[in-house]
Design a protein around this motif. Sequence first.
Motif, PDB file in Angstrom:
ATOM      1  N   UNK A 168      42.408  59.453  38.345  1.00  5.54           N
ATOM      2  CA  UNK A 168      42.186  58.480  39.445  1.00  5.54           C
ATOM      3  C   UNK A 168      41.210  56.763  39.249  1.00  5.54           C
ATOM      4  N   UNK A 169      41.868  55.849  39.562  1.00  5.98           N
ATOM      5  CA  UNK A 169      40.845  54.412  38.685  1.00  5.98           C
ATOM      6  C   UNK A 169      40.394  53.936  40.319  1.00  5.98           C
ATOM      7  N   UNK A 170      39.358  53.774  40.350  1.00  7.91           N
ATOM      8  CA  UNK A 170      39.292  53.148  41.764  1.00  7.91           C
ATOM      9  C   UNK A 170      38.386  52.063  41.547  1.00  7.91           C
ATOM     10  N   UNK A 171      38.583  50.934  41.789  1.00  8.43           N
ATOM     11  CA  UNK A 171      37.303  49.979  42.081  1.00  8.43           C
ATOM     12  C   UNK A 171      36.765  49.481  43.799  1.00  8.43           C
ATOM     13  N   UNK A 172      35.518  49.189  43.505  1.00 12.25           N
ATOM     14  CA  UNK A 172      35.046  49.374  44.833  1.00 12.25           C
ATOM     15  C   UNK A 172      33.450  48.149  44.954  1.00 12.25           C
ATOM     16  N   UNK A 201      30.964  43.535  43.393  1.00 16.76           N
ATOM     17  CA  UNK A 201      30.795  42.353  44.011  1.00 16.76           C
ATOM     18  C   UNK A 201      31.678  41.540  44.582  1.00 16.76           C
ATOM     19  N   UNK A 202      32.387  40.720  43.183  1.00 17.33           N
ATOM     20  CA  UNK A 202      32.947  39.958  43.881  1.00 17.33           C
ATOM     21  C   UNK A 202      34.540  39.708  42.284  1.00 17.33           C
ATOM     22  N   UNK A 203      35.855  38.605  43.755  1.00 21.81           N
ATOM     23  CA  UNK A 203      36.915  39.036  42.754  1.00 21.81           C
ATOM     24  C   UNK A 203      36.890  38.547  41.665  1.00 21.81           C
ATOM     25  N   UNK A 204      35.812  37.755  40.465  1.00 21.09           N
ATOM     26  CA  UNK A 204      35.651  38.115  39.238  1.00 21.09           C
ATOM     27  C   UNK A 204      36.329  38.927  38.632  1.00 21.09           C
ATOM     28  N   UNK A 231      36.337  42.475  49.301  1.00 20.67           N
ATOM     29  CA  UNK A 231      36.962  42.089  47.771  1.00 20.67           C
ATOM     30  C   UNK A 231      37.778  42.842  46.715  1.00 20.67           C
ATOM     31  N   UNK A 232      37.255  43.876  46.614  1.00 22.37           N
ATOM     32  CA  UNK A 232      38.180  44.140  45.367  1.00 22.37           C
ATOM     33  C   UNK A 232      39.525  44.277  45.388  1.00 22.37           C
ATOM     34  N   UNK A 233      39.979  44.329  47.203  1.00 20.67           N
ATOM     35  CA  UNK A 233      41.107  44.493  46.736  1.00 20.67           C
ATOM     36  C   UNK A 233      42.028  43.043  47.904  1.00 20.67           C
ATOM     37  N   UNK A 241      48.506  40.793  41.211  1.00 23.93           N
ATOM     38  CA  UNK A 241      48.297  41.467  39.692  1.00 23.93           C
ATOM     39  C   UNK A 241      48.126  42.313  39.943  1.00 23.93           C
ATOM     40  N   UNK A 242      47.917  42.626  40.687  1.00 27.34           N
ATOM     41  CA  UNK A 242      47.230  44.793  40.816  1.00 27.34           C
ATOM     42  C   UNK A 242      49.492  45.441  40.697  1.00 27.34           C
TER      43      UNK A 242
END
Length: 333
Positions: A168-172, A201-204, A231-233, A241-242
């Motif tokens: 499982x991947x996640x971005x936080x 810590x930022x959208x980019x 931030x990440x979602x 995009x996701x």
Amino acid sequence: MDGLFDTIRRSKTLIVGLLSFALLMVASSSTADNINGGFVHKVAFRTGESSIAVIYPDIGEPYRTVFAQIIDGIKAKTQIVDYAVGSTVDIDALNNSLRQQNIKVVIALGRQGLKIASNLDSNIGVVAGGVIAVPENERRNLPVNSLSPDPALLFSRLKGLMPAARRIFTVYDPRQNSWLIPIAKDAALAQGLELVAYQAQDVRSAVRFYQDIFAAADSNQDALWLLQDSTTVEDGSVLPLVLQESWNRTLAVFSSNFGHVRRGVLFSLYPDNTELGRHLAAMALTFLASGDYGEHGMILLREVLTAVNLRTAKHLELNIGPQQDFDLVFPEQ
């Protein structure tokens, strides 16, 4: 006739789901609308000395109905006095009212409720709920019942829908979810899964990590978990995009945010408001009986319902149907 009853049942379930989504929205806000500039209260029913109060934001619909459902669950377990509070409250007057009602413990709902409860007399116990997360310096070692679904429940549901899942991947954003990731990694390991988590810590930065994930993921055994993370979602650019890229690559995406299921993620878990109320009442009663809450710190949401997107499941070639144990199905049948 059976079809009519099914339609009515689905409509009621959808309403519950949308109200739960509304609760997530108000929980992510640190302020509430000022309805009356103070507080109003009523005695729901109570006897004896085991007095419990509920403090919740006095705000408009649909949030008012959400809090009413939670309070109904609390009332099913115990006697209460409930206080609807505006954004400006006379704490001295509230403390005096609580003393007169012989209140021993307060169930504080929402960020506004918790903010007010943190300024009450120190001899009053506090059980907090209806928030996503609270900074450690604001918790005061209190039990804070989060609206973030327990990762163990999310991962178990994923395994049920996609038995081949292994990673499982996640971005936080660590400012929002650093407390959750260690818990989630342990939950994944316990179920034979690997959780790969990236900090952004930022959208980019978040977009860059998602692009890396899509490049590396194996859709046969990997999945992407979207957190309650502004931030990440981020709704405007990151989420579309996701969703598009995961669809193109037939990668399973599940979410802690109910609203994402309608937009195309495979599934989500969302609050069962009445059962959440029962749980909060049980914690308050435990404190009354023993002086201890039983649990402390951030407590993950386990009183959940399941929403699934059957169109996405079909696209992923998952063998599931509406007859399975789902509380809400999209697209609406």
